[in-house]
Design a protein around this motif. Structure first.
Motif, PDB file in Angstrom:
ATOM      1  N   TYR A  45       8.040  -6.423  -1.349  1.00 50.93           N
ATOM      2  CA  TYR A  45       7.478  -7.383  -0.386  1.00 50.93           C
ATOM      3  C   TYR A  45       8.554  -7.786   0.618  1.00 50.93           C
TER       4      TYR A  45
ATOM      5  N   THR B 259       5.354  -3.193   0.905  1.00 50.64           N
ATOM      6  CA  THR B 259       3.991  -3.488   0.489  1.00 50.64           C
ATOM      7  C   THR B 259       3.998  -4.692  -0.442  1.00 50.64           C
TER       8      THR B 259
ATOM      9  N   SER C  16      -1.711  -7.564  -2.156  1.00 49.83           N
ATOM     10  CA  SER C  16      -2.049  -7.504  -0.741  1.00 49.83           C
ATOM     11  C   SER C  16      -3.364  -8.204  -0.412  1.00 49.83           C
TER      12      SER C  16
ATOM     13  N   ASP D 244      -0.565  -2.972   5.823  1.00 44.04           N
ATOM     14  CA  ASP D 244      -1.124  -1.967   4.920  1.00 44.04           C
ATOM     15  C   ASP D 244      -2.514  -1.568   5.411  1.00 44.04           C
TER      16      ASP D 244
ATOM     17  N   ARG E  95      -5.879   0.466   3.984  1.00 40.15           N
ATOM     18  CA  ARG E  95      -6.510   1.060   2.820  1.00 40.15           C
ATOM     19  C   ARG E  95      -7.740   1.862   3.276  1.00 40.15           C
TER      20      ARG E  95
ATOM     21  N   TRP F 164       1.775   3.243  -3.633  1.00 43.38           N
ATOM     22  CA  TRP F 164       2.042   1.805  -3.637  1.00 43.38           C
ATOM     23  C   TRP F 164       0.756   1.003  -3.863  1.00 43.38           C
ATOM     24  N   LEU F 165      -0.327   1.400  -3.198  1.00 40.98           N
ATOM     25  CA  LEU F 165      -1.598   0.681  -3.325  1.00 40.98           C
ATOM     26  C   LEU F 165      -2.563   1.386  -4.268  1.00 40.98           C
TER      27      LEU F 165
END
Length: 330
Positions: free
Chosen positions: A163, A168, A174, A202, A204, A221-222
């Protein structure tokens, strides 16, 4: 007053009595039509720019025990206390190395706090509104991170959180509220939903075509997200998380390498999405937990979050720690 006039008044009164009860129903129907709006290809419409800012804490304060809802008076009192507690203008506490800053690096001009709701916590499951206990492995990792913050908080950039390094906030981080820039733009196309997160920019991209998750050897990461519709609710399940070096595994970290994050987006009105997120990480928590975080529609557009790794802040942190080590004879 003649008889004809009285008859007319009586007819009008009867008409008003019949029509009046219909007014709220008509409004409700209008709200329902907006909440059940559809895209041109027939999916529930979640598009727009939304915010989830709030000062409602993730966990219920211990002194509230089993109290799930605040009275209006309690909300006003606790809301003021909460703002003072999180304000950037409050006295600064010692950091991990025992040093104390004269002031916070920000001031309240930068903050987007939202307000305290009548709910006492964002967590709705477990019902006591608290995070479940950590597993033995989770406790071990927590202790290791606490020790690392004391002994080597800035040996190199990798010792700072993802962070802080502008990489991220992971998931569910997030999608969790914070102190600023927690705004989201949702865009839909046939077969996909895209969620642009203002904080750390970010993006998505979530397919809805039923494809399987990628292989376990691929970590992100996500995570790897797959969506589906359950009635008017968009359900997104994410797996395949990359381990994140973070300072707070319960909020800003990911679901863990063995975990899943399940999100549910339901538009319940023209300006509101009921957003719920469940973290199922058996390596960290003894049971899954769920938070409910309303999202409110706002005017756009989002602005660029121009945060990047290797900026002046990182250089200053590392140089400062080198100076501390030199002063300590290390």
């Amino acid at each position: 007053m003649n008889r004809r006039f009285l008859v007319v008044i009586g007819v009008l009164a009867a008409a008003i009595a019949v029509v009046a009860p219909l007014a709220p129903t008509a409004k409700a129907q209008t709200a329902n039509s907006r909440s059940s709006a559809r895209t041109p290809w027939g999916d529930p419409d979640l598009q727009g720019v939304w915010t989830n800012t709030t000062t409602t804490p993730l966990e219920r304060p211990k002194e509230l025990a089993e109290q799930q809802v605040l009275t209006d008076a309690e909300r006003a009192k606790r809301g003021a206390e909460r703002l003072a507690e999180v304000s950037f203008e409050r006295p600064v506490q010692p950091n991990a190395t025992g040093n104390r800053l004269d002031r916070n690096p920000y001031n309240e001009f930068w903050a987007e706090r939202g307000s305290l709701s009548n709910r006492t916590a964002l967590i709705v499951d477990p019902p006591e509104g608290r995070l479940p206990p950590l597993t033995s492995e989770g406790q071990k990792k927590q202790a290791e991170r606490a020790e690392a913050r004391k002994t080597s908080p800035a040996d190199g950039p990798e010792d700072r959180s993802a962070y802080e390094r502008c990489i991220t906030r992971g998931l569910p981080g997030s999608m969790m509220p914070g102190f600023y820039n927690h705004n989201y733009q949702i865009l839909q196309t046939p077969g996909y939903v895209v969620i642009l997160v203002e904080m750390i920019h970010d993006a998505r991209i979530i397919p809805l075509d039923g494809r399987p998750h990628v292989g376990q050897q691929i970590r992100q990461w996500l995570g790897d997200s797959r969506g589906r519709w359950e009635g008017n609710t968009l359900v997104v399940e994410s797996t395949n998380f990359k381990a994140i070096n973070d300072r707070n595994i319960t909020v800003f970290g990911s679901g863990g390498e063995t975990g899943r994050v399940i999100e549910r987006f339901t538009r319940v009105g023209a300006n509101t999405i009921d957003y719920q997120v469940t973290l199922d990480d058996p390596a960290t928590f003894t049971r899954p937990w769920t938070a409910a975080i309303p999202m409110t529609k706002i005017e756009g557009p989002l602005f660029e979050y121009a945060c990047h790794e290797g900026n002046h802040g990182m250089v200053g942190i590392l140089e400062g720690h080198r100076a501390e080590e030199k002063a300590a004879g290390r």
